[in-house]
Design an enzyme around this catalytic site. Structure first.
Site, mmCIF file in Angstrom:
data_model
loop_
_atom_site.group_PDB
_atom_site.id
_atom_site.type_symbol
_atom_site.label_atom_id
_atom_site.label_comp_id
_atom_site.label_asym_id
_atom_site.label_seq_id
_atom_site.Cartn_x
_atom_site.Cartn_y
_atom_site.Cartn_z
ATOM 1 N N ASP A 227 19.521 12.852 -13.085
ATOM 2 C CA ASP A 227 20.258 11.727 -13.653
ATOM 3 C C ASP A 227 21.633 11.708 -13.000
ATOM 4 O OD1 ASP A 227 20.094 9.521 -15.382
ATOM 5 O OD2 ASP A 227 21.339 10.513 -16.873
ATOM 6 N N HIS B 150 26.539 13.656 -3.821
ATOM 7 C CA HIS B 150 26.328 14.289 -5.122
ATOM 8 C C HIS B 150 24.884 14.775 -5.264
ATOM 9 C CE1 HIS B 150 26.214 9.989 -4.781
ATOM 10 N NE2 HIS B 150 25.289 9.903 -5.714
#
Ligand code: IMP
Length: 196
Positions: free
Chosen positions: A68, A180
């Protein structure tokens, strides 16, 4: 060989995971077509990633991996964060979300436009055990869109170390080197390597 089922149905994410985890002798399986997507209603990235991974373990009986991601903007006290996909509303497009972000930051000066992308990857096992790793990319929000590559908030996110280019102005290889998501994948690789 350990086999993991992936929560994502996104082919690009699956390939990225394969590339980083391939040297571990891990087999990654796509989510079976008859397993529905989970409603992401937790208030943290970690909560949502665990929710998705555990639901997949319950449905398949196999270890599962879920991720997520959110964009956390300093001047907005961390918003949109866990709600990044639906910042401008439930069925908002990427462009709607970017427009809302630029609108909320209008008048916010240089030096106060800091933001970070954060990805949490969760692994859940049939034994009930689980683990989470995180990858971060620091940067700032620009005043207007720049670049045609990538997706989501890429045209308005300028990482700290790309010489002033937004993520959408990087090649996919440049983005994947330090994003990320790739940072989280490398952390996952490290954890799985040392725990097996
Ligand atoms: P997800 O958890 O990967 O589905 O990401 C949630 C939302 O964050 C997406 O709908 C995008 O708006 C945004 N997002 C995730 N990863 C990226 C990225 O690499 N670049 C730009 N936006 C992203």
């Amino acid at each position: 060989m350990t086999t993991f089922v992936l929560a994502t149905a996104n082919a690009h994410k699956t390939e990225e995971m394969r590339a980083v985890l391939s040297d571990l002798g891990i087999e990654l399986l796509p989510r079976p077509g008859d397993v529905p997507e989970v409603q992401e209603n937790e208030v943290t990235l970690e909560g949502n990633a665990l929710l998705k991974a555990r639901a997949l373990v319950a449905a398949t009986g196999q270890p599962a991996i879920a991720d997520d991601t959110g964009l956390f903007v300093d001047a907005l006290d961390g918003r949109p964060g866990v709600s990044s996909a639906r910042f401008a509303g439930e069925n908002a497009s990427y462009d709607d979300n970017v427009a809302k972000l630029l609108g909320e930051l209008s008048g916010v000066p240089d030096g106060h436009r800091g933001a970070s992308f954060r990805t949490v990857i969760a692994v859940a096992y049939p034994s009930g055990e689980s683990l989470c790793v995180e990858g971060v990319l620091e940067g700032r929000i620009t005043y207007e869109r720049r670049g045609d590559n990538g997706f989501g908030y890429d045209p308005v996110f300028e990482p700290t170390h790309t010489g002033g280019r937004t993520l959408a102005e990087l090649t996919p290889e440049e983005k994947n080197r330090n994003s990320h998501r790739s940072n989280a994948l490398r952390a996952l690789n490290e954890v799985l390597r040392t725990s097996s």
